[in-house]
Design an enzyme around this catalytic site. Structure first.
Site, PDB file in Angstrom:
ATOM      1  N   HIS A 245      -0.317 -92.737  87.733  1.00  0.00           N
ATOM      2  CA  HIS A 245       0.871 -92.780  86.741  1.00  0.00           C
ATOM      3  C   HIS A 245       0.558 -92.812  85.439  1.00  0.00           C
ATOM      4  O   HIS A 245      -0.079 -93.768  84.856  1.00  0.00           O
ATOM      5  CB  HIS A 245       1.860 -93.956  87.073  1.00  0.00           C
ATOM      6  CG  HIS A 245       3.055 -93.974  86.186  1.00  0.00           C
ATOM      7  ND1 HIS A 245       3.313 -95.044  85.469  1.00  0.00           N
ATOM      8  CD2 HIS A 245       3.977 -93.073  85.894  1.00  0.00           C
ATOM      9  CE1 HIS A 245       4.252 -94.973  84.974  1.00  0.00           C
ATOM     10  NE2 HIS A 245       4.937 -93.808  85.003  1.00  0.00           N
TER      11      HIS A 245
ATOM     12  N   GLU B 219      -0.068 -87.847  87.094  1.00  0.00           N
ATOM     13  CA  GLU B 219       1.256 -87.597  86.879  1.00  0.00           C
ATOM     14  C   GLU B 219       1.349 -87.649  85.124  1.00  0.00           C
ATOM     15  O   GLU B 219       0.595 -88.855  84.605  1.00  0.00           O
ATOM     16  CB  GLU B 219       2.512 -88.735  87.114  1.00  0.00           C
ATOM     17  CG  GLU B 219       3.954 -88.346  86.640  1.00  0.00           C
ATOM     18  CD  GLU B 219       4.249 -89.243  85.500  1.00  0.00           C
ATOM     19  OE1 GLU B 219       5.403 -89.108  85.172  1.00  0.00           O
ATOM     20  OE2 GLU B 219       3.354 -90.141  85.108  1.00  0.00           O
TER      21      GLU B 219
ATOM     22  N   ASP C 290       3.791 -86.657  81.212  1.00  0.00           N
ATOM     23  CA  ASP C 290       5.175 -86.282  80.805  1.00  0.00           C
ATOM     24  C   ASP C 290       4.934 -85.683  79.416  1.00  0.00           C
ATOM     25  O   ASP C 290       4.096 -85.594  78.651  1.00  0.00           O
ATOM     26  CB  ASP C 290       5.581 -87.771  80.178  1.00  0.00           C
ATOM     27  CG  ASP C 290       5.633 -88.826  81.173  1.00  0.00           C
ATOM     28  OD1 ASP C 290       6.540 -88.738  82.358  1.00  0.00           O
ATOM     29  OD2 ASP C 290       4.825 -89.915  81.143  1.00  0.00           O
TER      30      ASP C 290
ATOM     31  N   HIS D  36       5.435 -89.839  76.847  1.00  0.00           N
ATOM     32  CA  HIS D  36       6.761 -89.955  77.864  1.00  0.00           C
ATOM     33  C   HIS D  36       8.090 -90.395  77.074  1.00  0.00           C
ATOM     34  O   HIS D  36       8.982 -89.803  77.626  1.00  0.00           O
ATOM     35  CB  HIS D  36       6.325 -91.523  78.552  1.00  0.00           C
ATOM     36  CG  HIS D  36       7.344 -91.978  79.566  1.00  0.00           C
ATOM     37  ND1 HIS D  36       8.387 -92.883  79.046  1.00  0.00           N
ATOM     38  CD2 HIS D  36       7.351 -91.949  80.915  1.00  0.00           C
ATOM     39  CE1 HIS D  36       9.021 -93.111  80.097  1.00  0.00           C
ATOM     40  NE2 HIS D  36       8.739 -92.677  80.936  1.00  0.00           N
TER      41      HIS D  36
ATOM     42  N   GLU E 243       8.540 -72.834  79.612  1.00  0.00           N
ATOM     43  CA  GLU E 243       7.501 -72.844  78.541  1.00  0.00           C
ATOM     44  C   GLU E 243       6.188 -73.572  79.267  1.00  0.00           C
ATOM     45  O   GLU E 243       4.900 -73.063  79.150  1.00  0.00           O
ATOM     46  CB  GLU E 243       7.757 -73.514  77.398  1.00  0.00           C
ATOM     47  CG  GLU E 243       8.656 -72.738  76.365  1.00  0.00           C
ATOM     48  CD  GLU E 243      10.114 -73.196  76.658  1.00  0.00           C
ATOM     49  OE1 GLU E 243      10.842 -73.411  75.730  1.00  0.00           O
ATOM     50  OE2 GLU E 243      10.567 -73.626  77.850  1.00  0.00           O
TER      51      GLU E 243
END
Length: 278
Positions: free
Chosen positions: A25, A52, A54, A67, A137
């Site tokens: 994460h 993961e 963001d 994030h 994008e």
């Protein structure tokens, strides 16, 4: 870390009966700023399968890793990412870990999506969060960096919107659909129309219809099944610890997102669990 690590991970990702995958994460944020190049590089060094991240778009159309909608928590600057240019963002420095008032300011900078994808090229998969609204994008960046198969898109959007995005591409991107209680009734349509390779199941309790026996019968052996161990409200009250991971694997989840990537990787290497086939 060898350059052919991604080939191994991609093969595993496409085989739902293979071992459970470890997903970190926001990268190794316990030792480096979340979503930073260093946090991702640390996961590469540890041999983690997927990270993961963001993704958000700047005012002038560049894709960067952050994030929050603002840079306030993670940097020595302030304001919405969408109100700042890339030049302004690149002048900021990241706080360590998850940032905030008590965190140490570092010399590290906010990463662009292109930088991250070039860093992981040939080494691991990336789960693309917070960016469904800029998916076109993001897709273009993956094509530019020749990492299209390494990026895993995700959303809980209507299945027709998802189908339109996936099928109108020269090369179909990898995709995971998020199923929660508000859209669990769409699971059948998602499976038959979207045909995702992976499903992220979000369930506040063990009694949630999201993880019913009937639903797992449709998924086991056919799809990668993702669970978020990072917050108890996302995984039926279980914690991001060996006891929680034990329940998740036994129940049939075969992708676990964690805040303890090395510990989870080691746990999975050392354990032998009979997986629930419902």
């Amino acid at each position: 870390m060898t350059q052919d690590k991604f080939a191994e991970v991609y093969s595993l990702f496409n085989d739902p009966s293979a071992r459970t995958l470890t997903v970190s994460h926001r990268g190794d944020w316990r030792h480096y700023p979340e979503n930073s190049l260093a946090a991702v590089q640390s996961c590469i060094n540890m041999g983690i399968d997927m990270v993961e991240i963001d993704v958000r778009r700047t005012r002038d159309g560049h894709l960067v890793l952050m994030h929050d909608k603002t840079v306030d928590r993670m940097t020595n600057g302030s304001g919405k990412v969408s109100d700042l240019t890339l030049e302004q963002i690149q002048k900021l420095f990241l706080y360590d870990g998850k940032g905030g008032g008590e965190a140490q300011l570092t010399s590290r900078k906010i990463a662009t999506l292109e930088e991250i994808m070039l860093l992981v090229k040939g080494k691991m998969m990336i789960n693309l969060d917070k960016c469904w609204d800029v998916r076109e994008e993001v897709y273009d960046v993956l094509v530019k960096t020749d990492t299209l198969s390494q990026g895993l898109f995700k959303s809980s959007s209507d299945y027709e919107e998802v189908e339109d995005f996936l099928n109108n591409k020269l090369v179909r991107p990898e995709y995971m659909h998020v199923i929660e209680e508000f859209n669990v009734d769409q699971l059948g349509k998602v499976l038959s129309v979207v045909k995702p390779k992976a499903l992220e199941l979000v369930y506040p309790t063990e009694a949630s219809p999201v993880i019913s026996v009937a639903n797992f019968k449709q998924l086991n052996g056919k799809h990668r099944i993702w669970v978020n161990a990072i917050q108890k409200k996302l995984c039926g009250g279980y914690e991001d610890t060996p006891s929680g991971w034990d329940w998740m694997v036994r129940y049939g989840f075969n992708m676990i997102q964690t805040d303890w990537p090395l510990e989870l990787k080691q746990y999975l290497e050392q354990t032998s669990i009979n997986v629930n086939t419902n």
